[in-house]
Design an enzyme around this catalytic site. Sequence first.
Site, mmCIF file in Angstrom:
data_model
loop_
_atom_site.group_PDB
_atom_site.id
_atom_site.type_symbol
_atom_site.label_atom_id
_atom_site.label_comp_id
_atom_site.label_asym_id
_atom_site.label_seq_id
_atom_site.Cartn_x
_atom_site.Cartn_y
_atom_site.Cartn_z
ATOM 1 N N TYR A 11 0.808 -1.212 0.000
ATOM 2 C CA TYR A 11 0.000 0.000 0.000
ATOM 3 C C TYR A 11 0.849 1.273 0.000
ATOM 4 C CZ TYR A 11 -3.957 -3.034 1.042
ATOM 5 O OH TYR A 11 -4.916 -4.011 0.975
ATOM 6 N N ARG A 162 2.586 8.678 5.321
ATOM 7 C CA ARG A 162 1.361 9.044 6.034
ATOM 8 C C ARG A 162 0.145 8.602 5.216
ATOM 9 N NH1 ARG A 162 3.365 15.110 7.944
ATOM 10 N NH2 ARG A 162 3.602 14.612 10.157
ATOM 11 N N VAL A 163 0.277 7.446 4.580
ATOM 12 C CA VAL A 163 -0.780 7.009 3.676
ATOM 13 C C VAL A 163 -1.948 6.427 4.454
ATOM 14 C CG1 VAL A 163 0.838 6.551 1.807
ATOM 15 C CG2 VAL A 163 0.178 4.696 3.345
ATOM 16 N N LYS A 214 6.937 9.517 13.902
ATOM 17 C CA LYS A 214 6.021 8.616 13.213
ATOM 18 C C LYS A 214 5.186 7.804 14.192
ATOM 19 C CE LYS A 214 4.059 5.764 10.328
ATOM 20 N NZ LYS A 214 2.867 6.160 9.566
ATOM 21 N N ASN A 218 0.870 8.029 15.423
ATOM 22 C CA ASN A 218 -0.131 6.966 15.448
ATOM 23 C C ASN A 218 -0.565 6.613 16.862
ATOM 24 O OD1 ASN A 218 -0.372 6.714 12.675
ATOM 25 N ND2 ASN A 218 1.343 5.309 12.527
ATOM 26 N N ARG A 221 -3.267 9.094 17.802
ATOM 27 C CA ARG A 221 -4.589 8.754 17.266
ATOM 28 C C ARG A 221 -5.193 7.570 18.010
ATOM 29 N NH1 ARG A 221 -8.265 9.508 13.500
ATOM 30 N NH2 ARG A 221 -9.162 7.768 12.326
ATOM 31 N N CYS A 278 -0.670 0.147 11.075
ATOM 32 C CA CYS A 278 0.082 1.055 11.943
ATOM 33 C C CYS A 278 -0.439 1.142 13.374
ATOM 34 C CB CYS A 278 0.115 2.447 11.318
ATOM 35 S SG CYS A 278 1.040 2.535 9.769
#
Length: 450
Positions: A11, A162-163, A214, A218, A221, A278
């Site tokens: 991805y 950051r996909v 990074k 995550n 979130r 992630c």
Amino acid sequence: MRKVVVIGMGYVGIPIAALFADVAGFQVVGIQRRSQRSGWKIAWLNAGRNPVGGDEPGLSELIARVVKNGTFRVTDDYAACHDADVILIDVQTPTDAAGTPHYESLIAVSNQVGRYLKPGTLVVIESTVAPGTTTRIVKPLLEDASGFVAGRDFYLAFSYERVMVGRLIKNIVHLPRIVGGVDEESARRGVELYSHIVQEKIYPTDSLTAETAKVVENAYRDVNIAFANEVALICESLGVDAFAVRELVNTLPNDPLHPASNPVRNMHFPGAGVGGHCLPKDSWLLKYGVDTFGTFTVDPQVILSSRALNRWMPLHIVELLDEGLRDAGRNLASSKVAILGVAFLENSDDTRNTPSQDLYAHLQERGAQPVLHDPYVRDFELPFTADITEAVDGADAVALVTLHRAYRELSLESLKRLMRTPVLVDGRNAFDKATCEAAGFIYKGVGKPR
């Protein structure tokens, strides 16, 4: 002509390779392992076909164009690295049940790259890793295999993706980029590289800071989702709608003129669980980094407790199913339960760490008969069907886990006719409680009054 090699056609690797192949003067080669599960991507991509399922705006057209133009091809041969100017590494870095990262793929790829490395090449790690990995693991492997020194003979950076599935190209092109070099020249070269495809600001830093940023992104979130899930449980107990509470909380406005006292709130959505490559692992990567390379012990209680709550949410769906079936006079044991959604994200085929897998296992442990359904997924380690009628026919309950468009469009009347017992558990706020009950369903939902 600049040659770019992208290792890992997933991805991240596919869209980044196609975007660089669309830049004038760039020749891109993708490297994909010819495994039983993913080897088919080589032939598909070389034929100009998009192997990423679901809704991915612009990706199919982009792949077809760069293959037709002759600027993108895919192979399983690492010899393609021998004359590369840039090598991007995009392989998975999973964690085990204890939260320890498994770097077998990253280590194997680093050794292969080191064998073919030429002087002046820029190597960029785009895979998410624990803080300290680029300099403590990848750098020594590349140096040992090549005989070169990073920062002198070749250049090394960590630049995280950051996909998000559903907006792969948009996120790469239109979100700011972080480039962390092992030295200033590596960072400078990384910034110059990404400036060809990124239209937002690119921030240079060191690799350790970039790696930490990074996983903190995550973890942030994940913590916010856990807060929303905890509020949902509170609202269920109090008898109020968590989504109505969320809407009112988020009426506080953004005031950029007063950042220190900005009243803005952004409460996230509660739901059936958190999936993807992630979020389920990056809190553990953060902990692993500080445990392994930190100078003193830190116990990240808020971060890991949030991870535990989000991992627990599929068990809450089991609770709601059990409650709904008891209201209907049935036992969960021996009941057929249709799980709607195998992919972790709506309108995609990405099944990585999907909460549906845990829900399936929990239901089997309780003696139920779970059946998985998804309209997008091609391959999964558990049995599933793409036929909604097959999944729902004779079911005693339906649990909606993924908010695919097709599920929003389901007819409640048709659903009820197919089911043996009309119990609906809504894990994504897809249906209106009053409408479902008027249609004859026993309705239970995450964050809904019980």
